[in-house]
Design a protein around this motif. Structure first.
Motif, mmCIF file in Angstrom:
data_model
loop_
_atom_site.group_PDB
_atom_site.id
_atom_site.type_symbol
_atom_site.label_atom_id
_atom_site.label_comp_id
_atom_site.label_asym_id
_atom_site.label_seq_id
_atom_site.Cartn_x
_atom_site.Cartn_y
_atom_site.Cartn_z
ATOM 1 N N LEU A 154 0.795 -1.221 0.000
ATOM 2 C CA LEU A 154 0.000 0.000 0.000
ATOM 3 C C LEU A 154 0.830 1.276 0.000
ATOM 4 C CD1 LEU A 154 -2.869 -0.986 2.477
ATOM 5 C CD2 LEU A 154 -2.731 -1.284 -0.008
ATOM 6 N N THR A 155 1.946 1.260 0.700
ATOM 7 C CA THR A 155 2.768 2.474 0.789
ATOM 8 C C THR A 155 3.786 2.555 -0.338
ATOM 9 O OG1 THR A 155 2.532 2.459 3.198
ATOM 10 C CG2 THR A 155 4.293 3.820 2.283
ATOM 11 N N LEU A 156 4.428 1.416 -0.637
ATOM 12 C CA LEU A 156 5.486 1.402 -1.652
ATOM 13 C C LEU A 156 4.990 0.861 -2.994
ATOM 14 C CD1 LEU A 156 8.403 0.093 0.605
ATOM 15 C CD2 LEU A 156 7.790 2.454 0.078
ATOM 16 N N HIS A 157 3.708 0.476 -3.072
ATOM 17 C CA HIS A 157 3.070 0.039 -4.323
ATOM 18 C C HIS A 157 3.846 -1.094 -5.003
ATOM 19 C CE1 HIS A 157 0.608 3.577 -3.732
ATOM 20 N NE2 HIS A 157 1.695 4.335 -3.712
ATOM 21 N N ALA A 158 4.209 -2.096 -4.220
ATOM 22 C CA ALA A 158 4.976 -3.225 -4.750
ATOM 23 C C ALA A 158 4.097 -4.124 -5.597
ATOM 24 C CB ALA A 158 5.578 -4.021 -3.597
ATOM 25 N N THR A 159 4.717 -4.763 -6.587
ATOM 26 C CA THR A 159 4.021 -5.766 -7.396
ATOM 27 C C THR A 159 4.005 -7.091 -6.639
ATOM 28 O OG1 THR A 159 6.038 -6.525 -8.499
ATOM 29 C CG2 THR A 159 4.871 -4.637 -9.471
ATOM 30 N N ALA A 160 3.267 -8.069 -7.168
ATOM 31 C CA ALA A 160 3.218 -9.390 -6.541
ATOM 32 C C ALA A 160 4.599 -10.037 -6.503
ATOM 33 C CB ALA A 160 2.237 -10.285 -7.291
ATOM 34 N N THR A 161 5.360 -9.861 -7.576
ATOM 35 C CA THR A 161 6.716 -10.418 -7.616
ATOM 36 C C THR A 161 7.596 -9.775 -6.556
ATOM 37 O OG1 THR A 161 6.545 -10.871 -9.981
ATOM 38 C CG2 THR A 161 8.767 -10.757 -9.043
ATOM 39 N N GLU A 162 7.470 -8.462 -6.387
ATOM 40 C CA GLU A 162 8.286 -7.764 -5.398
ATOM 41 C C GLU A 162 7.919 -8.176 -3.973
ATOM 42 O OE1 GLU A 162 9.195 -3.626 -7.860
ATOM 43 O OE2 GLU A 162 7.326 -3.852 -6.722
ATOM 44 N N ILE A 163 6.628 -8.406 -3.727
ATOM 45 C CA ILE A 163 6.228 -8.900 -2.410
ATOM 46 C C ILE A 163 6.775 -10.312 -2.195
ATOM 47 C CG2 ILE A 163 4.236 -9.644 -1.026
ATOM 48 C CD1 ILE A 163 2.719 -7.255 -2.087
ATOM 49 N N GLY A 164 6.801 -11.108 -3.269
ATOM 50 C CA GLY A 164 7.406 -12.428 -3.178
ATOM 51 C C GLY A 164 8.875 -12.351 -2.800
ATOM 52 N N LEU A 165 9.590 -11.401 -3.395
ATOM 53 C CA LEU A 165 10.997 -11.208 -3.053
ATOM 54 C C LEU A 165 11.153 -10.772 -1.601
ATOM 55 C CD1 LEU A 165 12.272 -9.370 -6.267
ATOM 56 C CD2 LEU A 165 12.810 -11.710 -5.557
ATOM 57 N N LEU A 166 10.240 -9.917 -1.140
ATOM 58 C CA LEU A 166 10.275 -9.470 0.249
ATOM 59 C C LEU A 166 10.093 -10.651 1.199
ATOM 60 C CD1 LEU A 166 10.213 -7.153 2.374
ATOM 61 C CD2 LEU A 166 7.744 -7.049 2.015
ATOM 62 N N ASN A 167 9.136 -11.526 0.895
ATOM 63 C CA ASN A 167 8.896 -12.685 1.755
ATOM 64 C C ASN A 167 10.054 -13.678 1.705
ATOM 65 O OD1 ASN A 167 6.395 -11.707 2.555
ATOM 66 N ND2 ASN A 167 5.302 -12.754 0.907
ATOM 67 N N ALA A 168 10.657 -13.822 0.524
ATOM 68 C CA ALA A 168 11.765 -14.776 0.382
ATOM 69 C C ALA A 168 13.033 -14.286 1.072
ATOM 70 C CB ALA A 168 12.045 -15.026 -1.097
#
Length: 415
Positions: free
Chosen positions: A37-51
């Protein structure tokens, strides 16, 4: 006879673990909310964050195990908690200063993962120093029950906090939980000794010793291999399960987020119930028989998932599936961990536990995308059956091994 509740150092250890695990659930959700919501990440970027959290386990896990065996566990635990608190405090400060970007957030997640790697490795090595062997199953079960309660209520608490005070301040509360955990651990009075310098060899030689000890051990090796298969299969199942529950009836059940949340709540209840039975089962049947029997039974509750179709009974059947599965998990986990801790020499606790944990985390990284690939190439139901087959394979490896005869060592008596 001394009871677990009478061991003051264990009470502090348990309280620290319980406090920090609730905070961890808050941060896990808050980081994703910040990214989305704040940084407007894509699904792939959220995946990288979780990984990013698990990368240190894969890359450095074996080396950290060597360090844990060389040095005292308590300073590592306290230092990791205080360091995690500082790192988390940086997130709201960077946000207020307008300096929080997605690469920075991913880097912070990776640093938190590294600190958690140190904490987890020292944590498993420290517990056998706090309680006698006969209490290890109960001690692990109590910790598993706390984690189960956090698994059930933690996401709800996290969602309420994020909605009420915002993600940055919710993360700040997690920082406070780590501070409290660190203070509690600092108050533990159990004395430890670092490994004598004369006994230390090169890092690679000590690393190889730990890995060799695990995979050449008559009882522990099949437990470890079966565990890697289990983590791979389980993460195929949990990845596909979410899609199967939420997708429309033509490809899944078409249920909503509330129904999915109910199944997770049932899992937490089952884990608490199973933990209450773990010590009794281990004493009556032995650690090996308990672990093998529960592993053999684990595929059965999962059969309810692909066999369930759309309809009013779907939520009930899915909830029952998770309840029964996690009852088995709650019985199995403390017995497996207690046996591993009991038979592992004190000088190898860090390396043995970290070797197994790191490869299990590697199975998570492989299992989740593998489930998605199978589902995309075939169907969600086929992917669920593949995961169930993996659980059966894990159980077969264990049941065919000498591990079924494993028992906790008898306590030493003096005359």
């Amino acid at each position: 006879m001394t009871r677990l509740a009478d061991v003051g150092d264990y009470r502090k250890f348990w309280a620290a673990s319980t406090t920090s695990i609730f905070g961890t659930y808050v941060t896990s959700l808050a980081l994703q909310v910040l990214a989305a919501l704040t940084l407007h990440a894509t699904a792939t970027e959220i995946g990288l964050l979780n990984a990013a959290r698990w990368v240190p386990y894969l890359v450095l896990g074996l080396f950290v195990g060597v360090l844990v065996d060389r040095y005292r566990s308590k300073p590592l635990l306290v230092g990791a908690d205080f360091a995690r608190a500082v790192v988390l405090c940086a997130i709201p400060l960077l946000h207020l200063a307008g300096l929080l970007t997605l690469p920075v957030l991913i880097a912070v997640a990776g640093l938190l993962g590294l600190l958690s790697l140190f904490f987890d490795s020292a944590d498993q090595a420290f517990l056998p120093k706090l309680v006698p062997v006969r209490m290890l199953t109960s001690a692990n079960a109590r910790l598993e029950q706390s984690h189960a309660v956090a698994q059930t209520t933690g996401p709800l608490l996290a969602a309420a906090l994020v909605k009420t005070i915002g993600a940055p301040l919710a993360i700040l509360l997690d920082a406070i939980s780590y501070l409290i955990s660190g203070v509690l651990l600092a108050g533990i009075g159990t004395r430890e000794q670092s490994a004598p310098r004369a006994q230390r060899r090169s890092v690679l030689a000590e690393l190889r010793e730990g890995v060799t000890w695990v995979y050449r051990h008559r009882m522990l090796a099949p437990q470890a291999v079966a565990g890697h298969l289990w983590w791979l299969a389980h993460n195929v199942l949990t990845t596909v399960q979410v899609l199967y529950v939420l997708r429309a009836p033509d490809s899944g059940l078409g249920l909503g987020e509330v129904q999915l949340g109910i199944t997770y709540a049932c899992a937490g209840v089952g884990a608490v119930a199973g933990g209450a039975l773990a010590n009794r089962s281990g004493r009556r049947f032995g650690a090996g028989r308990t672990v093998v029997t529960t592993r053999v039974l684990m595929p059965l509750p999962w059969l309810l998932v692909p066999l369930t179709g759309p309809g009013p009974a779907a939520t009930v059947l899915l909830g029952l599936s998770q309840l029964l599965f996690w009852v088995l998990m709650g019985v199995e986990g403390p017995n497996e961990m207690a046996y591993r801790q009991a038979i592992t020499p004190a000088r190898l606790q860090g390396r043995v536990n970290t070797t197994i944990r790191s490869l299990n985390r590697g199975a998570i990284v492989l299992g989740a995308p593998l489930g998605g690939l199978i589902a995309d190439a075939t169907s969600l139901r086929t992917a669920l059956w593949a995961g169930i087959a993996g659980l059966i394979a894990s159980a077969a490896v264990l049941a065919a091994s000498p591990a079924r005869h494993a028992t906790l060592p008898e306590p030493q008596t003096t005359r």
